[in-house]
Design a protein around this motif. Sequence first.
Motif, PDB file in Angstrom:
ATOM      1  N   ASN A 176      11.824  74.486  36.890  1.00 35.21           N
ATOM      2  CA  ASN A 176      11.337  73.217  36.363  1.00 35.21           C
ATOM      3  C   ASN A 176      12.341  72.617  35.391  1.00 35.21           C
ATOM      4  O   ASN A 176      12.595  71.402  35.386  1.00 35.21           O
ATOM      5  CB  ASN A 176       9.977  73.446  35.688  1.00 35.21           C
ATOM      6  N   LYS A 177      12.938  73.490  34.550  1.00 39.10           N
ATOM      7  CA  LYS A 177      13.930  73.037  33.563  1.00 39.10           C
ATOM      8  C   LYS A 177      15.198  72.518  34.237  1.00 39.10           C
ATOM      9  O   LYS A 177      15.900  71.674  33.681  1.00 39.10           O
ATOM     10  CB  LYS A 177      14.302  74.175  32.615  1.00 39.10           C
ATOM     11  N   ALA A 178      15.506  73.049  35.432  1.00 39.66           N
ATOM     12  CA  ALA A 178      16.708  72.630  36.136  1.00 39.66           C
ATOM     13  C   ALA A 178      16.484  71.374  36.981  1.00 39.66           C
ATOM     14  O   ALA A 178      17.444  70.686  37.329  1.00 39.66           O
ATOM     15  CB  ALA A 178      17.211  73.761  37.035  1.00 39.66           C
ATOM     16  N   LEU A 179      15.226  71.076  37.314  1.00 44.34           N
ATOM     17  CA  LEU A 179      14.926  69.934  38.174  1.00 44.34           C
ATOM     18  C   LEU A 179      14.601  68.665  37.389  1.00 44.34           C
ATOM     19  O   LEU A 179      14.955  67.555  37.809  1.00 44.34           O
ATOM     20  CB  LEU A 179      13.765  70.271  39.109  1.00 44.34           C
ATOM     21  N   THR A 180      13.890  68.800  36.255  1.00 41.52           N
ATOM     22  CA  THR A 180      13.491  67.593  35.518  1.00 41.52           C
ATOM     23  C   THR A 180      14.671  66.753  35.023  1.00 41.52           C
ATOM     24  O   THR A 180      14.545  65.519  34.983  1.00 41.52           O
ATOM     25  CB  THR A 180      12.581  67.951  34.322  1.00 41.52           C
ATOM     26  N   PRO A 181      15.834  67.343  34.664  1.00 47.42           N
ATOM     27  CA  PRO A 181      16.958  66.464  34.289  1.00 47.42           C
ATOM     28  C   PRO A 181      17.369  65.509  35.399  1.00 47.42           C
ATOM     29  O   PRO A 181      17.940  64.449  35.115  1.00 47.42           O
ATOM     30  CB  PRO A 181      18.086  67.457  33.957  1.00 47.42           C
ATOM     31  N   GLY A 182      17.097  65.846  36.666  1.00 49.33           N
ATOM     32  CA  GLY A 182      17.404  64.947  37.763  1.00 49.33           C
ATOM     33  C   GLY A 182      16.648  63.630  37.668  1.00 49.33           C
ATOM     34  O   GLY A 182      17.114  62.588  38.153  1.00 49.33           O
ATOM     35  N   PHE A 183      15.472  63.658  37.040  1.00 46.67           N
ATOM     36  CA  PHE A 183      14.711  62.436  36.784  1.00 46.67           C
ATOM     37  C   PHE A 183      15.102  61.815  35.443  1.00 46.67           C
ATOM     38  O   PHE A 183      15.341  60.609  35.342  1.00 46.67           O
ATOM     39  CB  PHE A 183      13.203  62.735  36.779  1.00 46.67           C
ATOM     40  N   PHE A 184      15.158  62.653  34.404  1.00 44.20           N
ATOM     41  CA  PHE A 184      15.402  62.148  33.060  1.00 44.20           C
ATOM     42  C   PHE A 184      16.765  61.470  32.941  1.00 44.20           C
ATOM     43  O   PHE A 184      16.909  60.464  32.249  1.00 44.20           O
ATOM     44  CB  PHE A 184      15.313  63.286  32.041  1.00 44.20           C
ATOM     45  N   ALA A 185      17.785  62.023  33.608  1.00 42.08           N
ATOM     46  CA  ALA A 185      19.125  61.446  33.531  1.00 42.08           C
ATOM     47  C   ALA A 185      19.166  60.062  34.151  1.00 42.08           C
ATOM     48  O   ALA A 185      20.060  59.263  33.841  1.00 42.08           O
ATOM     49  CB  ALA A 185      20.138  62.366  34.218  1.00 42.08           C
ATOM     50  N   ARG A 186      18.214  59.776  35.036  1.00 43.13           N
ATOM     51  CA  ARG A 186      18.099  58.441  35.658  1.00 43.13           C
ATOM     52  C   ARG A 186      17.088  57.573  34.916  1.00 43.13           C
ATOM     53  O   ARG A 186      16.647  56.552  35.436  1.00 43.13           O
ATOM     54  CB  ARG A 186      17.720  58.591  37.129  1.00 43.13           C
ATOM     55  N   GLU A 187      16.693  58.030  33.727  1.00 39.75           N
ATOM     56  CA  GLU A 187      15.732  57.332  32.870  1.00 39.75           C
ATOM     57  C   GLU A 187      14.385  57.137  33.576  1.00 39.75           C
ATOM     58  O   GLU A 187      13.672  56.153  33.356  1.00 39.75           O
ATOM     59  CB  GLU A 187      16.295  55.979  32.403  1.00 39.75           C
ATOM     60  N   ASP A 188      14.037  58.095  34.420  1.00 42.36           N
ATOM     61  CA  ASP A 188      12.729  58.111  35.069  1.00 42.36           C
ATOM     62  C   ASP A 188      11.924  59.253  34.470  1.00 42.36           C
ATOM     63  O   ASP A 188      12.126  60.419  34.813  1.00 42.36           O
ATOM     64  CB  ASP A 188      12.883  58.311  36.582  1.00 42.36           C
ATOM     65  N   THR A 189      11.033  58.934  33.551  1.00 43.85           N
ATOM     66  CA  THR A 189      10.190  59.962  32.942  1.00 43.85           C
ATOM     67  C   THR A 189       8.752  59.896  33.435  1.00 43.85           C
ATOM     68  O   THR A 189       7.960  60.791  33.152  1.00 43.85           O
ATOM     69  CB  THR A 189      10.206  59.814  31.409  1.00 43.85           C
ATOM     70  N   LYS A 190       8.418  58.839  34.165  1.00 44.16           N
ATOM     71  CA  LYS A 190       7.037  58.681  34.611  1.00 44.16           C
ATOM     72  C   LYS A 190       6.701  59.584  35.789  1.00 44.16           C
ATOM     73  O   LYS A 190       5.593  60.118  35.876  1.00 44.16           O
ATOM     74  CB  LYS A 190       6.767  57.218  34.980  1.00 44.16           C
ATOM     75  N   THR A 191       7.642  59.762  36.719  1.00 41.67           N
ATOM     76  CA  THR A 191       7.367  60.603  37.881  1.00 41.67           C
ATOM     77  C   THR A 191       7.071  62.042  37.477  1.00 41.67           C
ATOM     78  O   THR A 191       6.047  62.606  37.894  1.00 41.67           O
ATOM     79  CB  THR A 191       8.543  60.554  38.875  1.00 41.67           C
ATOM     80  N   PRO A 192       7.929  62.682  36.664  1.00 45.96           N
ATOM     81  CA  PRO A 192       7.576  64.031  36.224  1.00 45.96           C
ATOM     82  C   PRO A 192       6.259  64.077  35.450  1.00 45.96           C
ATOM     83  O   PRO A 192       5.528  65.070  35.532  1.00 45.96           O
ATOM     84  CB  PRO A 192       8.763  64.426  35.326  1.00 45.96           C
ATOM     85  N   MET A 193       5.940  63.019  34.702  1.00 45.90           N
ATOM     86  CA  MET A 193       4.686  63.002  33.962  1.00 45.90           C
ATOM     87  C   MET A 193       3.497  63.056  34.921  1.00 45.90           C
ATOM     88  O   MET A 193       2.519  63.760  34.673  1.00 45.90           O
ATOM     89  CB  MET A 193       4.588  61.770  33.078  1.00 45.90           C
ATOM     90  N   ARG A 194       3.572  62.299  36.012  1.00 48.35           N
ATOM     91  CA  ARG A 194       2.471  62.314  36.984  1.00 48.35           C
ATOM     92  C   ARG A 194       2.290  63.702  37.581  1.00 48.35           C
ATOM     93  O   ARG A 194       1.158  64.187  37.734  1.00 48.35           O
ATOM     94  CB  ARG A 194       2.745  61.292  38.087  1.00 48.35           C
ATOM     95  N   PHE A 195       3.402  64.353  37.902  1.00 44.08           N
ATOM     96  CA  PHE A 195       3.311  65.705  38.449  1.00 44.08           C
ATOM     97  C   PHE A 195       2.740  66.674  37.416  1.00 44.08           C
ATOM     98  O   PHE A 195       1.974  67.594  37.747  1.00 44.08           O
ATOM     99  CB  PHE A 195       4.692  66.183  38.912  1.00 44.08           C
TER     100      PHE A 195
END
Length: 529
Positions: free
Chosen positions: A368-387
Motif C-alpha cells: 500500500n505504501k509503495a502504490l499510493t505515491p502513484g496517485f499522490f505524486a499526480r496530486e490525486d488524493t481522492k481515489t485512494p480515499m475512496r478505496f
Amino acid sequence: MSLFKKFVTVGGGTLGSRLMGFARETMMAAALGTGPMAEAFYAAFKLPNLFRRLFAEGAFNAAFVPLFAKEIETGGIDGAKRFSEEVFGVLFTVLLVLTVVMELAMPLLMRTIIAPGFEGDKYDITVRLAAIMFPYLACMSLTAMLSGMLNSLHHYLAAAIAPIFFNVAMIAALAYGIWIKADGVTIAYYLSYAVLVAGILQMLVLYFGVRHAGMSIAFRRPHMTPNVKRLLLLALPAAVTGGVTQINLIIGQAIASMKEGAIASLQYADRIYQLPLGVVGVAVGVVLLPELARALKSRHMVEADSLQNRSIEFVLFLTLPAAAGIFALSDEIIRLVYERGAFHPDATVTVAAVLTLFGFGLPGFVLNKALTPGFFAREDTKTPMRFTMISVVVNSGLSIALFPFFAERGIAAAESIAGWLSTIMLFIALRRRGHLNIERPLVTRAIRMVIASVIMAVAAHYMAAYFSDYLRSGSHALTQAAVLLPIVFASFVLYLAIVFAIGGADIGMIRRNMKRRGKAAQAIPEDPA
C-alpha cells in the motif's frame, strides 16, 4: 544518492527507532502486562497517535511534498520558503483550535468512539491520560511538515532518527517507574507526560534539521492563499488514505474494549509487525513520493515506471520473508520479547495468534505504501480515499461479525483482509489508468520470492521444534535469545540463498535496479487521460 541508499537511510533510522520500540514494549509488558492500566494508556494514546499517523504518513507526505517540490522547481528556495511559511501559519492556528476543542470533548470521545467498553476508574483515568497526551498531536503535525521539507530537500537522516527521541523519553519514564517500584497508575501517568516531552523533542530536532538544510521558517498571519487552499484540498483525502491502518485500528480498539485485555493484546502484536512495516513501508513511501513527483514533473515517464517497479520489488524482497517468519515463529517471538513480569504464558498464546493474522496482512500493508505515491505524486488524493473508505467499511463489518466468535483474533483478521482489499484496488486503478506498467521480470521474480519464503518458513518451523526445550515458557530469556536469534538469522540466510539460486534476485539486478535512472530516462509527455 541511489534509490537503494535513500531507502537504507530512512529505513536504517526507522529500524533504530523500532528496535528501541521493542525495548520499550518489553518494559511495558513487564510493568503492566495486559492489565487495566496498560489498556488505559494504549486507549488514551490511540487518539493523538491516530492524528500523528494521519498527518505524518498521510496528508503532508501526500499533499505538502509534491507542492513544496513544485515550488522549489518553479520559484527556487525563496518560493519554497514563502510557501512553507504560509502553510505554517494556517497549520499552527488550526492545530491550536483543534487541541482546545478535543481537550474539551475528550470525555465524550472516549465514551463513544475510543473505548466505549471502559467504565468506572478505568474510564476516568483513560480520559485524564488522553488529555495530557493530546497536545502531542500539535507537535507531531508540525514535525510532519518539517519532515516533508527535509525529504524534498534530499535530507532524510534527521526525519528518520527523530522518532528515536520518542522511545528515549518513554524508556526513561518506564525505567524510573520500575526503579522506584511505582504502581500501574503512576507509571501510566509517567508515560503520558513522556509522550508530550517526546513530541517537543522531535519537533526541535526537525526544526534544527531544516535550519541546517539552509531554510528558516517565520510565522505568518494565517491567510488562505491559493497554494494553501490547494494543499488543504489535497490533504484531507490524503490524511484519510494515509491513515487506513490507524483508522482500522481505532475501529478494532473500540470493539476490543468490550473484552478485558483485548486492546493490550492487539497493541503488543501490532508492535512486532510494525517493525517490517515501518522499516520497509515507511522508507519506501517517504523516499518514493518526492522522487516520483520529481520524475513526473519533468515528464520522465520511463524513470517513473522504473521507480515504481523497483519499489514494489524492494517491498516484496523484504516483506515476504518477514511475513513467512512471523507465520513460523510467532509464539517464540512473543515469548522472548514479552513473557516476563506481569505478562503471563496465556497472554503469549493470545498475542501470538493475533501476530500471525497481522503477518498475513503485512505484505499488503507495505505494498500500500509503495502504490499510493502513484496517485499522490499526480496530486490525486481522492481515489485512494475512496478505496480507503471501502476498506474501512469492510473492516468494520468483519470486526463486528467476527469478534463474538474469535475476540481479538477476529479483529486482527478483519484488519488484514481490509488492508489487502485496499492494496488490490489501488493496484487495479493504477493499471487501468496506465500509470503502472509492471515489468515481466518483476512478476517472475516475485513468484520465486514466494517460493523461497515458503521454504524458509518450513525450515524455521522445524528448527524451532527441534530446539523447543530451550524456547518453551519458563526458559531464561538469554537462553531463548541465544537459540531464537540464530534461527532467525539462519532462516534469512537460507531465504537469500534460495532466492538467489532460483533467480528471484541477483546481485547485478539489485545493483542495477537501485540506481537512479534519471540520465537514461526519456522525457515522454504524460497521457492526459
